[in-house]
Design a protein around this motif. Structure first.
Motif, PDB file in Angstrom:
ATOM      1  N   SER A 123       0.752  -1.256   0.150  1.00 31.62           N
ATOM      2  CA  SER A 123       0.074   0.090   0.035  1.00 31.62           C
ATOM      3  C   SER A 123       0.916   1.265   0.079  1.00 31.62           C
ATOM      4  O   SER A 123       1.869   1.351   0.566  1.00 31.62           O
ATOM      5  CB  SER A 123      -0.845  -0.029   1.249  1.00 31.62           C
ATOM      6  N   GLU A 141       4.990   3.778   2.863  1.00 33.64           N
ATOM      7  CA  GLU A 141       4.398   2.344   2.305  1.00 33.64           C
ATOM      8  C   GLU A 141       4.358   1.317   3.267  1.00 33.64           C
ATOM      9  O   GLU A 141       5.150   1.588   4.429  1.00 33.64           O
ATOM     10  CB  GLU A 141       5.218   1.831   1.008  1.00 33.64           C
ATOM     11  N   ASP A 152      -1.772  11.338 -11.674  1.00 39.44           N
ATOM     12  CA  ASP A 152      -1.142  11.642 -10.595  1.00 39.44           C
ATOM     13  C   ASP A 152      -0.667  12.965 -10.330  1.00 39.44           C
ATOM     14  O   ASP A 152      -0.848  13.537  -9.134  1.00 39.44           O
ATOM     15  CB  ASP A 152      -0.085  10.449 -10.138  1.00 39.44           C
ATOM     16  N   GLN A 208       0.991   5.584  -0.057  1.00 45.69           N
ATOM     17  CA  GLN A 208       0.162   7.010   0.278  1.00 45.69           C
ATOM     18  C   GLN A 208       1.253   8.019   0.032  1.00 45.69           C
ATOM     19  O   GLN A 208       2.475   7.904   0.361  1.00 45.69           O
ATOM     20  CB  GLN A 208      -0.419   7.150   1.919  1.00 45.69           C
ATOM     21  N   ILE A 256      -2.602  10.611  -3.021  1.00 43.66           N
ATOM     22  CA  ILE A 256      -2.416   9.250  -3.680  1.00 43.66           C
ATOM     23  C   ILE A 256      -2.521   8.330  -2.705  1.00 43.66           C
ATOM     24  O   ILE A 256      -1.966   8.422  -1.622  1.00 43.66           O
ATOM     25  CB  ILE A 256      -1.057   8.782  -4.552  1.00 43.66           C
ATOM     26  N   ASN A 257      -3.406   7.248  -2.874  1.00 40.44           N
ATOM     27  CA  ASN A 257      -3.883   6.249  -1.777  1.00 40.44           C
ATOM     28  C   ASN A 257      -3.882   4.922  -2.638  1.00 40.44           C
ATOM     29  O   ASN A 257      -5.124   4.779  -3.092  1.00 40.44           O
ATOM     30  CB  ASN A 257      -4.861   6.599  -0.787  1.00 40.44           C
ATOM     31  N   LEU A 258      -2.888   4.146  -2.773  1.00 39.65           N
ATOM     32  CA  LEU A 258      -3.023   2.891  -3.441  1.00 39.65           C
ATOM     33  C   LEU A 258      -2.746   1.845  -2.603  1.00 39.65           C
ATOM     34  O   LEU A 258      -2.099   1.553  -1.601  1.00 39.65           O
ATOM     35  CB  LEU A 258      -1.906   2.752  -4.404  1.00 39.65           C
ATOM     36  N   THR A 259      -3.596   0.648  -2.790  1.00 38.63           N
ATOM     37  CA  THR A 259      -3.480  -0.617  -2.209  1.00 38.63           C
ATOM     38  C   THR A 259      -3.140  -1.892  -3.326  1.00 38.63           C
ATOM     39  O   THR A 259      -3.511  -1.532  -4.531  1.00 38.63           O
ATOM     40  CB  THR A 259      -4.651  -0.898  -1.516  1.00 38.63           C
ATOM     41  N   TYR A 298       6.394   2.328  -7.612  1.00 41.85           N
ATOM     42  CA  TYR A 298       5.463   2.979  -8.419  1.00 41.85           C
ATOM     43  C   TYR A 298       5.942   4.264  -8.864  1.00 41.85           C
ATOM     44  O   TYR A 298       6.488   5.096  -8.450  1.00 41.85           O
ATOM     45  CB  TYR A 298       4.404   3.276  -7.333  1.00 41.85           C
ATOM     46  N   LEU A 353      -0.446  -2.957  -4.529  1.00 39.90           N
ATOM     47  CA  LEU A 353       0.619  -3.034  -5.561  1.00 39.90           C
ATOM     48  C   LEU A 353       1.391  -4.246  -5.514  1.00 39.90           C
ATOM     49  O   LEU A 353       1.844  -4.521  -4.524  1.00 39.90           O
ATOM     50  CB  LEU A 353       1.466  -1.727  -5.356  1.00 39.90           C
TER      51      LEU A 353
END
Length: 561
Positions: A460, A504, A490, A462, A474-477, A484, A479
């Motif tokens: 994850s 992360e 973005d 941020q 940005i808030n990704l889970t 990234y 991966l």
């Protein structure tokens, strides 16, 4: 003269192009218009860490912030800390940058909830309830309490609790009382109902953390039944339930149920440190405990025989001369207690489900957490089953694994491991490194190191404008790789010259998440991009120059004739 004028125009055009290339295209950095602070988390016990983020109206000079905790509700921009009888300075002399810096007026710090407020005119312990976090500002240290409060935030201190071990026994039994979140360094008083209890070991006063662990003795001759054991420190009193049993008594966690069920037998008043025998009617059964403890008490888990008839039965416990019984009503028979091998591990683990008592020739289906799966098998002669099942992706913790043959259902518990992966460490960009697009955030690969792994591990990510990550760009889970690269989408909200923070964590297939890394920072620098309106301006200027150059060459050629 004409050629000199043309060269002058050409020189001015080149200067304008260079200015377009070097002038920043981003907007002016936003600055605070009010003085505000936020804390994360907003509640905790004494000693818990609290992160504070402040945004203050910038000034042309550096200033210094001081942070306080107090139960007094002071008015911002009116009161000062000397108006609060009790308070504690928890952070001092944090620099607030002047308006000439990018992060003007912004600061971050961390403090622990204090156990005592001793900076005011009245000293007070920190107890459960509401408190306030205040920030005052000076232009030059040191600080004094008459400075005006510039911002505040609400803070809640958690309530005190106690636990008892054991919770059942006779008069004269030693009980360990453990507590937390009490007033610090305060004498303890213990009571059994309204009778003061003798402390035989452990803490006589609470520790500097507000915790304690003390051993007390239940009064000899205490009547059988439910009683209250309380702990008092200062003005704070918390109680818990303690049951005094009859001599050589047992109790059951359930007094009725199906054959094959597991129940807990708790006993007290037996000879100490003595071999324990358990019977179901006249049949010996094996429990999880083989002997009484040092106080003559015991706790043992037993299984009601699968062949028990539907009626009332007697469960008996014996230790030398001590014997006690209780009744258990079997309301139905034949619930299969499955054997799971193993009964704990990770996602993807192969589990062998074995058992008996099913209907021979029937098809049994595996049910995972109440959801029917595609895993089936046929019951063998004698009602025996043996099925291999692969644990699917799921959250960590206890899960119900059942098999059904249409008339009989057997269930067991499989516990998915709860060990998170290690925290992945960032590699690039370095702390406060200046970067330009394309921006790639990179960190170390990690694997699930738990016993019974739950692969695969994902990540994850941020990215935020603040180090406390309360509002993320940005808030990704999920991966799959440990890096990234920020896309054009973005980058739409990124501003050149701005500091951005990123962190992360790693998450395994059982949804065990590692701790987040600390706030890593980079400074975004937008390089010159020969596109958009800049490209059209340059093309226009070049066209004008070429047009003027053509006129000049034409006239020059005409004059030569």
């Amino acid at each position: 003269m004409k050629s000199r004028r043309i060269f002058s125009i050409l020189g001015i055009s080149i200067v304008l192009i260079l200015l377009f290339m070097i002038l920043p295209t981003g907007s002016i950095f936003a600055t605070a218009t009010t003085n505000t602070i936020t804390i994360t988390p907003t509640s905790g016990v004494v000693g818990a860490p609290i992160a504070l983020h402040g945004e203050f109206i910038p000034t042309p000079y550096d200033r210094y912030a001081y942070v306080y905790v107090s139960p007094s509700n002071l008015t911002v921009e009116t009161a000062n800390m000397s108006n609060a009888p009790s308070y504690k300075q928890v952070v001092g002399a944090i620099t607030i940058l002047s308006s000439s810096f990018v992060n003007a007026g912004i600061f971050d710090c961390t403090f622990n909830i204090p156990s005592i407020l001793d900076d005011g005119t009245s000293i007070a312990s920190v107890l459960q309830g509401p408190y306030f976090v205040y920030v005052t500002i000076v232009s030059t240290p040191p600080h004094s309490s008459d400075r005006i409060v510039m911002a505040k935030a609400d803070l809640t201190v958690a309530s005190p609790t106690i636990s008892l071990s054991p919770v059942l026994g006779l008069g004269g039994t030693s009980v360990v009382v453990s507590g937390s979140n009490f007033p610090v360094s305060t004498a303890l008083v213990f009571q059994f109902d309204t009778t003061t209890m003798a402390r035989t070991a452990g803490d006589a006063s609470t520790r500097i953390t507000g915790a304690f662990s003390s051993t007390v003795m239940v009064p000899i001759g205490a009547s059988a039944g439910v009683h209250a054991i309380s702990a008092t420190a200062g003005t704070v009193t918390v109680s818990a339930t303690y049951t005094v049993g009859s001599p050589t008594s047992i109790s059951l966690s359930a007094t009725s149920g199906l054959a094959g069920a597991s129940i807990t037998v708790t006993g007290a008043g037996f000879p100490a440190n003595t071999a324990l025998a358990l019977r179901f009617d006249s049949t010996s059964i094996t429990g999880s405990t083989s002997a009484t403890g040092s106080t003559g008490a015991f706790t043992s888990t037993i299984t009601i025989p699968i062949t028990a008839s539907t009626s009332v039965h007697t469960i008996t416990a014996t230790a030398e001369t001590g014997t006690a019984s209780a009744t258990y009503n079997v309301t139905g028979g034949g619930i299969l207690q499955l054997t799971l091998a193993p009964n704990a591990g990770g996602v993807g683990q192969s589990v062998v489900i074995a058992g008996s008592g099913f209907t021979a020739g029937h098809t049994v289906t595996v049910v995972w957490n109440g959801v029917t799966t595609t895993t089936t098998s046929t019951v063998l002669e004698g009602g025996i089953i043996s099925i291999t099942y692969i644990i699917p992706p799921t959250i960590h913790g206890a899960h119900t694994l059942s098999v059904v043959d249409g008339t009989t259902t057997g269930s067991g518990t499989y516990t998915v491991e709860s060990t998170p992966p290690v925290t992945p460490q960032p590699t690039r960009p370095y702390m406060n490194e200046g970067v330009s697009a394309p921006i790639t955030l990179d960190w170390e690969d990690v694997t699930d190191n738990a016993t019974g792994k739950s692969d695969p591990v994902t990540y994850s990510l941020q990215v935020s404008t603040s180090g406390n990550f309360t509002s993320n760009l940005i808030n990704l889970t999920g991966l799959a790789v440990s890096q990234y690269t920020l896309s054009d989408a973005d980058m739409l909200n990124f501003t050149s010259g701005q500091t951005y923070y990123w962190r992360e964590c790693a998450v395994d297939a059982a949804q065990n998440a590692s701790a987040w890394t600390g706030a890593n920072a980079f400074v975004y620098s937008q390089g010159f991009s020969f596109s958009g309106w800049i490209m059209w301006v340059v093309i226009g200027v070049v066209a004008v120059l070429l047009f003027l150059l053509g006129i000049w060459i034409g006239r020059k050629t005409a004059y030569s004739y």
